[in-house]
Enzyme design. Structure first.
Site, PDB file in Angstrom:
ATOM      1  N   GLU A 147       0.821  -1.212   0.000  1.00 12.27           N
ATOM      2  CA  GLU A 147       0.000   0.000   0.000  1.00 12.27           C
ATOM      3  C   GLU A 147       0.860   1.269   0.000  1.00 12.27           C
ATOM      4  OE1 GLU A 147      -2.911  -0.365  -0.621  1.00 12.27           O
ATOM      5  OE2 GLU A 147      -3.739  -2.146   0.322  1.00 12.27           O
ATOM      6  N   HIS A 203      -7.017  -3.205   9.968  1.00 13.75           N
ATOM      7  CA  HIS A 203      -8.252  -3.954   9.696  1.00 13.75           C
ATOM      8  C   HIS A 203      -8.942  -4.279  11.014  1.00 13.75           C
ATOM      9  CE1 HIS A 203      -5.856  -5.492   5.963  1.00 13.75           C
ATOM     10  NE2 HIS A 203      -6.307  -4.264   5.802  1.00 13.75           N
TER      11      HIS A 203
END
Length: 737
Positions: free
Chosen positions: A81, A102
């Site tokens: 990312e 997450h």
């Protein structure tokens, strides 16, 4: 390994989130902006964060490209990312840390694709108007990076990525982790509300939301300006060896002495950096760090506090000295020796005040003390009659500064300035005097004008009649055009008697002058028939045995001395110059038909001061003290520049040899050309300067008001390195580091 501090922040953030249960194994990624570079440090891909070391963290540029370095990530690759992180840093200058996780409750809303409205003012204050949903795109793709960039442009600090996870950003690593934790708290509350009262979730009133959000945007704008308005810091490679006093060759008897400046300052670049500092908001200590600093004074300096509190009953303000640092209260010093001071509580400090500059040999220099004591044992400190050391002092000054054909001893730099101005008026028959705005030439009535703040006119002239400054004018620093205009204007008023300058710039070079500035002033003075007065109260002998006049190759008509001319002993001051000018100082009772001007003082040219000056100048020449002190200043400055770069601070460090400036607030750069900025920011910037000065003292360093330092012969490489280690500790306490 480069950028260790930013890498360490990444590791610390991961440890914190693991301890709190927000990360499990390799879920998510964390990054921190590298200050002063278009780079950021980010967690490696597919790696157990619980085992992560500083050297495992990767460095990535703002294009999302890995920048491997020797001794860095050791074959590990950054998170997939990294493009998303790069886009956020480019889009949001206020963001210095990013967390992508997450975590379970916020992820539940990611599956629902349900944004979180403004539920509490705390949420809006830290996260933004709402926690928006970012459109889905596959992980690690440019599509996801672009989707995230579009949303973060809103200025909010937390987002939910559809069917993926969350992104929280912050102005520093701690705030990014805090925002991520707050997002999870809000997510839990929102999910519970949705489950229990579907369709009946209430948000805070719009007015409260706007008030809270405006505070958030104000803080973000303040942080962003520290990056947008900044200039690239001075780069000092880690492998570069700092300048050393051992690099200075010995000077054999009869050889030419050098000067304290090894390479003249890049003035345009320095002024650009100083202006960038002033353009930004103040950047000072964290609140908890400031409390620790104040606690040092309260617990470790009790004897100083007790005696200065007593002093307030008998001494105005509790202290006599303009140089004494008074925040939070003055320190009372019992012992000074070499490079160190010891206060009444036994605390030892590195002395970069050096009494404001005179003790170039270091404090309490024994070889001078012993020889002075032998003289005073015979004559006493003062006789009121002629003593041989009056002549010896005048002769040794002339030996090293031949343009000082005659010298008249007085009691201080202030007295010497008064005498020089009076002599210039008497010799030329003209009355006007021009100084450079912001310069300090003592506290006499004539020159307390434009004091410290250029363009401030009589702002500091309380108790001084208008007539005393009626023939004083000021020109802005560096502005030769303004100086020439003043000289032309004065011609219509009978002419200019003298222009007085500090040859390195106002306040010992706080606004440093270009190398050719003094020569240009000399030409203007010659053109308009004005005398040029060099104020060498600080620079005389500190610059080198030839003074600033010798260094610049410019001959003034009169030179003002103080401080160093008696090696730190009291009654230090005098004025010297061409014999025909100095003749107006003829002393005695007959007055030579009124040719002389009235100056004097019972303690002027006393045996104590004159002998001290003579022996101190001898020792400075023998030891090459000005040059060695200058190299110590070079080492200190280069080390400070490395630390400023390390911590990504907007501060500016520069030096003119042994005169070292460390500007953290830029308060001395404010002037009346921007009066609104001066009025708005003067107090805050002065407060920051005081707080930083106190922080340096609490870490064992004495400076002049937290912004200026004078090095001396006593400052060995070991002393400077000790000081740099202490500055390192202070800079680590600055907000946002």
């Amino acid at each position: 390994m480069k950028h260790r501090l930013s890498r360490q922040h990444v590791v610390d953030m991961c440890r914190t989130m693991l301890d709190r249960g927000y990360l499990k194994a390799t879920e998510g990624n964390v990054s921190v902006r590298v200050p002063g570079h278009e780079l950021y440090a980010v967690t490696p891909s597919n790696y157990d964060y619980d085992k992560m070391r500083v050297e495992d963290v990767c460095i990535v540029d703002f294009r999302g490209k890995h920048v491997p370095d020797e001794g860095g990530a050791g074959g590990l690759v950054p998170s997939i990312e990294c493009g998303m992180h790069a886009n956020i840093y480019r889009e949001r200058p206020d963001v210095n840390a990013i967390v992508h996780t997450h975590q379970p409750y916020a992820s539940a809303l990611a599956f629902l694709r349900k944004p979180i409205p403004a539920l509490t003012d705390e949420q809006v204050r830290f996260l933004g108007k709402e926690v928006a949903i970012i459109d889905y795109a596959p992980s690690g793709t440019g599509f996801l990076a672009k989707n995230v960039q579009k949303k973060v442009a809103s200025g909010d600090n937390a987002f939910i990525i559809a069917n993926h996870g969350v992104v929280a950003v912050g102005t520093d690593p701690s705030r990014a982790v805090f925002n991520m934790a707050l997002l999870e708290k809000v997510s839990i509350a929102y999910l519970m509300a949705l489950a229990s009262e579907a369709g009946k979730v209430y948000t805070i009133p719009a007015t409260i939301r706007e008030i809270a959000f405006s505070k958030l945007r104000k803080d973000e704008k303040r942080i962003a300006s520290q990056i947008v308005d900044a200039v690239e810091p001075v780069r000092v490679p880690e492998e570069e060896e700092l300048p050393s006093v051992s690099d200075v060759p010995d000077v054999a008897p009869g050889e030419q002495h050098g000067y304290m400046i090894s390479e003249y300052l890049d003035v345009p670049d320095t002024m650009r950096r100083l202006k960038a500092l002033v353009a930004q908001p103040v950047r000072g200590l964290r609140h908890d760090a400031l409390l620790d600093v104040l606690n040092y004074f309260e617990t470790k300096c009790t004897a100083s506090k007790e005696i200065t509190e007593r002093a307030k009953r008998r001494i105005p303000g509790g202290v006599q000295h303009n140089l004494a640092f008074n925040y939070p209260f003055p320190l009372a010093v019992d012992k000074a020796e070499g490079a160190h001071l010891t206060d009444r509580d036994g605390n030892v400090y590195i002395d970069f005040l050096q009494a404001g500059g005179p003790t170039i040999l270091g404090s309490n220099y024994r070889p001078v003390n012993e020889r002075v004591a032998a003289v005073i044992k015979e004559s006493g400190p003062v006789t009121g009659l002629f003593h041989e050391y009056e002549l010896k002092l005048a002769e040794i000054i002339n030996r090293y500064m031949p343009h000082i054909e005659m010298y008249r001893s007085l009691g201080s730099g202030t007295e010497a300035v008064m005498a020089a101005v009076r002599a210039a008026r008497a010799k030329t028959g003209k009355k006007m005097v021009i100084k450079v705005g912001g310069a300090y030439h003592g506290w006499s009535d004539t020159v307390v004008y434009g004091l410290r703040v250029p363009g401030s006119f009589r702002m500091n002239a309380k108790g001084i009649p208008w007539g005393a400054t009626g023939r004083t004018r000021e020109a802005f620093p560096h502005d030769l055009g303004a100086l020439k205009r003043k000289l032309i204007e004065n011609r219509l008023r009978g002419g200019t008697a003298a222009v007085i300058v500090e040859p390195f710039g106002p306040e010992s070079g706080t606004r440093p002058v270009p190398h050719d500035y003094n020569a240009a002033v000399r030409e203007l003075c010659t053109e308009f028939g004005a005398m040029l007065i060099f104020d060498e109260v600080v620079t005389g002998f500190r610059t080198g045995m030839g003074g600033a006049a010798g260094y610049f190759g410019v001959t003034p008509d009169l030179t003002v001395f103080g401080k160093a001319v008696s090696g730190g002993y009291p009654m230090a001051g005098g004025v010297g110059g061409r014999a025909d000018i100095m003749s107006v100082f003829g002393s005695g009772l007959d007055g030579k038909s009124g040719a002389h001007i009235q100056v004097g003082g019972t303690l002027s040219a006393n045996p104590l001061s004159c002998a001290a000056g003579y022996f101190a100048i001898q020792e400075m020449a023998r030891t090459n003290a000005p040059v060695l002190a200058g190299r110590a200043g070079d080492r200190l400055t280069r080390g400070l520049q490395r630390l400023i770069d390390k911590y990504g601070l907007p501060y500016v460090a520069y030096n003119q040899g042994s005169i070292v400036h460390l500007e953290c607030s830029g308060v001395m750069l404010l002037d009346m050309r921007s009066p609104i900025k001066l009025l708005k920011e003067n107090k805050a910037r002065k407060t920051l300067m005081e707080q930083m000065g106190a922080a340096y003292a609490a870490h064992g360093i004495i400076t002049l008001a937290g912004s200026r330092m004078y090095t001396s012969l006593a400052d060995t490489d070991e002393v400077i390195d000790d000081a740099l280690a202490r500055f390192d500790q202070v800079f680590a306490l600055v907000e946002g580091v």
